[in-house]
Design a protein around this motif. Structure first.
Motif, PDB file in Angstrom:
ATOM      1  N   MET A 345      73.445  53.374  36.350  1.00 20.71           N
ATOM      2  CA  MET A 345      73.515  53.848  37.778  1.00 20.71           C
ATOM      3  C   MET A 345      72.020  54.605  37.992  1.00 20.71           C
ATOM      4  O   MET A 345      71.574  54.622  39.100  1.00 20.71           O
ATOM      5  CB  MET A 345      74.744  54.819  38.121  1.00 20.71           C
ATOM      6  CG  MET A 345      75.771  53.799  38.421  1.00 20.71           C
ATOM      7  SD  MET A 345      77.253  54.582  39.570  1.00 20.71           S
ATOM      8  CE  MET A 345      77.992  55.341  38.277  1.00 20.71           C
ATOM      9  N   GLN A 348      69.010  52.729  37.839  1.00 20.50           N
ATOM     10  CA  GLN A 348      68.931  51.800  39.145  1.00 20.50           C
ATOM     11  C   GLN A 348      68.815  52.467  40.198  1.00 20.50           C
ATOM     12  O   GLN A 348      68.047  51.831  41.005  1.00 20.50           O
ATOM     13  CB  GLN A 348      70.255  50.929  39.200  1.00 20.50           C
ATOM     14  CG  GLN A 348      70.517  49.862  38.357  1.00 20.50           C
ATOM     15  CD  GLN A 348      71.959  49.394  38.005  1.00 20.50           C
ATOM     16  OE1 GLN A 348      72.821  50.129  38.296  1.00 20.50           O
ATOM     17  NE2 GLN A 348      71.994  48.155  37.557  1.00 20.50           N
ATOM     18  N   SER A 349      69.316  53.624  40.608  1.00 21.35           N
ATOM     19  CA  SER A 349      69.293  54.358  41.758  1.00 21.35           C
ATOM     20  C   SER A 349      67.936  55.128  42.144  1.00 21.35           C
ATOM     21  O   SER A 349      67.602  55.090  43.000  1.00 21.35           O
ATOM     22  CB  SER A 349      70.190  55.350  41.852  1.00 21.35           C
ATOM     23  OG  SER A 349      71.764  54.894  41.871  1.00 21.35           O
ATOM     24  N   ARG A 350      67.078  55.556  40.838  1.00 25.05           N
ATOM     25  CA  ARG A 350      66.171  56.336  40.937  1.00 25.05           C
ATOM     26  C   ARG A 350      64.991  55.405  41.709  1.00 25.05           C
ATOM     27  O   ARG A 350      63.865  56.029  42.138  1.00 25.05           O
ATOM     28  CB  ARG A 350      65.564  57.174  39.786  1.00 25.05           C
ATOM     29  CG  ARG A 350      65.363  56.267  38.812  1.00 25.05           C
ATOM     30  CD  ARG A 350      65.040  57.201  37.268  1.00 25.05           C
ATOM     31  NE  ARG A 350      64.789  56.176  36.323  1.00 25.05           N
ATOM     32  CZ  ARG A 350      64.446  56.609  35.079  1.00 25.05           C
ATOM     33  NH1 ARG A 350      64.886  57.492  34.551  1.00 25.05           N
ATOM     34  NH2 ARG A 350      64.029  55.737  34.045  1.00 25.05           N
ATOM     35  N   PHE A 352      65.047  54.203  44.397  1.00 24.34           N
ATOM     36  CA  PHE A 352      65.041  54.242  45.829  1.00 24.34           C
ATOM     37  C   PHE A 352      64.679  55.769  46.414  1.00 24.34           C
ATOM     38  O   PHE A 352      64.564  55.992  47.570  1.00 24.34           O
ATOM     39  CB  PHE A 352      66.600  54.065  46.279  1.00 24.34           C
ATOM     40  CG  PHE A 352      67.016  52.593  45.975  1.00 24.34           C
ATOM     41  CD1 PHE A 352      67.840  52.291  44.866  1.00 24.34           C
ATOM     42  CD2 PHE A 352      66.747  51.371  46.869  1.00 24.34           C
ATOM     43  CE1 PHE A 352      68.013  50.949  44.505  1.00 24.34           C
ATOM     44  CE2 PHE A 352      66.849  50.275  46.679  1.00 24.34           C
ATOM     45  CZ  PHE A 352      67.658  50.042  45.581  1.00 24.34           C
TER      46      PHE A 352
ATOM     47  N   ILE B  98      65.137  46.772  52.417  1.00 24.68           N
ATOM     48  CA  ILE B  98      65.335  46.423  50.959  1.00 24.68           C
ATOM     49  C   ILE B  98      66.739  46.253  50.548  1.00 24.68           C
ATOM     50  O   ILE B  98      67.359  46.760  51.043  1.00 24.68           O
ATOM     51  CB  ILE B  98      64.287  46.821  49.991  1.00 24.68           C
ATOM     52  CG1 ILE B  98      64.629  48.462  50.095  1.00 24.68           C
ATOM     53  CG2 ILE B  98      62.969  46.635  50.147  1.00 24.68           C
ATOM     54  CD1 ILE B  98      64.190  49.155  49.028  1.00 24.68           C
ATOM     55  N   ASN B  99      67.032  45.462  49.459  1.00 29.40           N
ATOM     56  CA  ASN B  99      68.251  45.469  48.741  1.00 29.40           C
ATOM     57  C   ASN B  99      68.897  46.740  48.108  1.00 29.40           C
ATOM     58  O   ASN B  99      68.308  47.018  47.189  1.00 29.40           O
ATOM     59  CB  ASN B  99      68.498  44.083  47.795  1.00 29.40           C
ATOM     60  CG  ASN B  99      69.838  44.160  47.116  1.00 29.40           C
ATOM     61  OD1 ASN B  99      70.947  44.663  47.597  1.00 29.40           O
ATOM     62  ND2 ASN B  99      69.856  43.556  46.035  1.00 29.40           N
ATOM     63  N   ILE B 100      69.777  47.409  48.823  1.00 28.90           N
ATOM     64  CA  ILE B 100      70.234  48.557  48.450  1.00 28.90           C
ATOM     65  C   ILE B 100      71.506  48.497  47.751  1.00 28.90           C
ATOM     66  O   ILE B 100      72.168  49.694  47.556  1.00 28.90           O
ATOM     67  CB  ILE B 100      70.294  49.718  49.502  1.00 28.90           C
ATOM     68  CG1 ILE B 100      70.819  49.047  50.653  1.00 28.90           C
ATOM     69  CG2 ILE B 100      69.015  50.141  49.757  1.00 28.90           C
ATOM     70  CD1 ILE B 100      72.278  49.332  50.754  1.00 28.90           C
ATOM     71  N   LYS B 102      72.432  48.438  44.829  1.00 27.24           N
ATOM     72  CA  LYS B 102      72.422  49.129  43.526  1.00 27.24           C
ATOM     73  C   LYS B 102      71.834  50.792  43.720  1.00 27.24           C
ATOM     74  O   LYS B 102      71.628  51.327  42.775  1.00 27.24           O
ATOM     75  CB  LYS B 102      71.728  48.779  42.364  1.00 27.24           C
ATOM     76  CG  LYS B 102      72.372  47.298  41.872  1.00 27.24           C
ATOM     77  CD  LYS B 102      72.474  46.965  40.600  1.00 27.24           C
ATOM     78  CE  LYS B 102      73.352  45.941  40.283  1.00 27.24           C
ATOM     79  NZ  LYS B 102      72.753  44.824  39.631  1.00 27.24           N
ATOM     80  N   ASP B 103      71.670  51.342  45.130  1.00 25.26           N
ATOM     81  CA  ASP B 103      71.429  52.374  45.276  1.00 25.26           C
ATOM     82  C   ASP B 103      72.690  53.456  45.367  1.00 25.26           C
ATOM     83  O   ASP B 103      73.408  53.654  46.394  1.00 25.26           O
ATOM     84  CB  ASP B 103      70.492  52.654  46.649  1.00 25.26           C
ATOM     85  CG  ASP B 103      70.100  54.030  46.715  1.00 25.26           C
ATOM     86  OD1 ASP B 103      69.439  54.361  47.850  1.00 25.26           O
ATOM     87  OD2 ASP B 103      70.223  55.051  46.095  1.00 25.26           O
TER      88      ASP B 103
END
Lengths: 403, 244
Positions: A345, A348-350, A352, B98-100, B102-103
């Motif tokens: 996670m 994947q998150s970083r 953004f 954008i596709n979020i 997996k945020d």
């Protein structure tokens, strides 16, 4: 079926089989293409759990508890006075299919005491698997025990019908195996493992669509029946995974079943040690650790109070703190208090934006432990001092299940 | 605050959510039946399957099939706030640049993940705990009382596995079941299961055999009730033969 007789046999032969702790029903790729019975792809399923907390996934039985060997640690050894029974091939097939149809089991785990000879025994195990596959068109999971000393032809046959085959090493080193089970030897086990590994590689090249031992091989090591260190055990496991391509090594805490003088006198099985070994095993298989990082000659036994990942972190303060916004996946995995799902996670998150402490807490990081070992956008690891170690010792929660 | 009434199905909800997007209004609540006419600001939204299909394709194109499946799972979770959560989730997915999906720093993404985890765990438990009994018509019948409405999610697994036998799984809490007739799965509403089938005596022998096996497989020196209960919580014991 003579129900009473079958029930009696099943009680005896299931009881005798339970010390082989292998329980997996996953890792195969046997699809139900024939619209007959059974499907074994992907995740395994634990259909129930016994009162000792262990999973029941397969019908795990011996074909017979007659045995010509006399291994000191075994409940079915020749010299013990016990009722000896055997199933017929038809009985095993019948019980397996009917249990499977009722969703009690994922399939069959079939072992046996050795009666007459290894080949004679192995032949009957293979016959059961063959009957299930070819006559009943059964696609459920089959795990066949490899009888040490059986011929290569029979091993090959077994691999055609079973999803997994296992040959158990039991005692980790040859020196102690000779003392406790002199009729067994490791070279026979390694020969069979190597033979199957070679055949599997050939089959993958020549006929990749054919199912040949799709869930690979596994083995078992008994923990606490002999004096080997944890370092010896996990080094052996690492070797088996890396060089012999084994899918699983199982660690079975020795349950005192005899008064044989060659075995230690213990009041209860070493469950905490067994649990720590599984944690170390996970570090090797999924967390990118080497055995010699987890333990070394100076400390060859796993800490009872600390899980091996935390123990590693405390021995290597120079590796920390790790920046979760910057470090690679395997570095992040080394932070105590977070596991694979959280590490994924984070990575994947970083993409953004910068990860902050509140994000980590919401993702499920065990913050009280992890905060000493990491850096994120709004947090820098506090200084480690004498009190920190004591504090961290109180934070470990896994052992509550074994106290 | 407008109250959108939809027909109670997932497609109906997606139609209502699409309506909110199109009207560009913020304050909307969703309901199934206009229980009290006190709310004169209620409006019934028709289910438009063509529109739903377009939205679903849009979601998949922007993100993935998993997002759509996640939204469906939240719907089946029966949470009181399920409509709001699905609305917020689809809005975030469709209207972010954008596709979020997996945020995980976004609270809605974490919330969806958490609910899906609960649903997946219950699905996995059903795969494990369903126990069939063969009745006089050779139909393998099972009863369950799952925490969430997971019957629509478990049929495929059992269809693949038991492709050559008739089977029926009944949700006693929600009074409906799924039935496999060797060709396809059908949803069946029933008012009283016990009048539907008779279990022959031989079935008892298999239950006893299984209980016998279960007892023998335990290693008493390793008894650990805490660990056992963690894996098999008491609320599942009702339909487990070995726990009888």
């Amino acid at each position: 079926m003579n129900w009473e007789r079958v029930r009696e046999k099943l009680s005896i032969l299931a009881d005798a089989a339970k010390y082989d702790v292998s329980c997996a029903s996953s890792g195969s790729s046997r699809k139900n293409k024939t619209k007959t019975i059974g499907n074994s792809e992907g995740m395994g399923i634990c259909h129930t759990y016994t009162e000792d907390g262990r999973c029941v996934s397969l019908l795990k039985i011996l074909l017979s508890n007659h045995c010509i060997f006399d291994c000191a640690y075994c409940v079915s050894r020749k010299s013990i006075d016990k009722k000896r029974v055997a199933f017929s091939v038809e009985e095993v097939v019948e019980i397996t299919i009917n249990f499977y149809r009722r969703n009690y089991i994922e399939g069959l785990f079939l072992s046996s005491g050795i009666f007459k000879s290894p080949d004679y025994t192995m032949e009957r195990l293979v016959k059961i698997a063959k009957t299930l596959r070819e006559i009943h068109l059964f696609n459920g999971y089959i795990h066949l025990k490899g009888i040490p000393g059986s011929s290569k032809d029979l091993c090959n046959e077994a691999a055609k019908y079973a999803d997994r085959v296992s040959f158990n090493l039991e005692i980790p080193t040859t020196e102690f195996l000779k003392r406790i089970a002199p009729e067994k030897n490791h070279s026979v086990v390694y020969d069979s493992m190597d033979f199957l590994q070679k055949e599997m590689n050939i089959k993958k090249e020549e006929s990749p669509d054919e199912l040949y031992l799709p869930a690979g091989q596994s083995t078992q090591l008994i923990v606490g029946a002999s004096p080997e260190s944890d370092l010896q055990i996990i080094s052996l496991a690492e070797e088996l995974y890396k060089n012999k391509n084994l899918k699983r090594v199982y660690y079975s805490g020795y349950v005192p079943v005899s008064n044989d003088s060659r075995l230690p006198v213990i009041s209860k099985p070493p469950l905490i040690r067994e649990n720590r070994l599984y944690q170390a095993d996970w570090l090797i298989r999924f967390y990118g650790f080497n055995a010699n990082e987890i333990l070394d000659e100076r400390s060859p036994f796993l800490d009872e109070k600390l899980d091996p990942k935390m123990a590693y972190a405390m021995r290597h303060p120079e590796m920390f703190p790790i920046d979760v916004n910057d470090a690679g996946y395997f570095k992040i995995l080394r932070i105590p208090g977070l596991g694979i799902k959280t590490a994924k996670m984070i990575v994947q998150s970083r993409k953004f934006g910068k990860i902050r402490a509140e994000h980590l807490r919401k993702m499920g990081v065990a913050w009280n432990r992890a905060k000493y070992f990491l850096v994120c956008a709004d947090h820098f690891a506090p200084q480690f001092n004498a009190n920190t170690k004591d504090f961290l010792l109180t934070q470990t929660s896994q052992l509550q299940l074994f106290s | 605050m407008i109250n959108f009434i939809y027909d109670g199905t997932f497609e109906g909800l997606v139609s209502a959510i699409a309506e909110r997007f199109m009207r560009k209004v913020k304050c909307v609540s969703y309901g199934v039946v206009d229980a009290s006419f006190l709310f004169s600001n209620s409006e019934q939204i028709a289910t438009d399957l063509g529109l739903v299909e377009r939205i679903c394709r849009g979601v998949i194109k922007k993100s993935s099939k998993s997002v759509l499946l996640a939204a469906y799972k939240i719907f089946l979770s029966e949470l009181p706030a399920k409509e709001k959560i699905i609305d917020l989730y689809l809005e975030e997915i469709l209207y972010s640049p954008i596709n979020i999906e997996k945020d995980f720093t976004k609270p809605i993404i974490l919330q969806v993940r958490s609910i899906c985890k609960k649903m997946d765990r219950e699905v996995h438990r059903m795969h494990a705990f369903v126990r069939f009994k063969k009745d006089e018509n050779d139909i393998y019948t099972a009863e369950v009382e799952p925490d969430f409405n997971i019957l629509p999610l478990i049929g495929e697994h059992f269809e693949k596995r038991y492709a050559d036998q008739l089977w029926f799984i009944f949700d006693r809490k929600r009074n409906y079941g799924i039935f496999y007739d060797l060709r396809e799965i059908r949803f069946i509403e029933l008012f009283n299961l016990s009048s539907q089938s008779n279990i022959p005596v031989e079935e008892n022998d298999f239950s006893l055999l299984w209980k016998s096996y279960y007892k023998s497989a335990n290693i008493p020196e390793r008894n650990n009730l805490k660990l056992h209960l963690r894996h098999v919580p008491r609320r599942y014991w009702k339909y487990l033969i070995e726990k009888d």
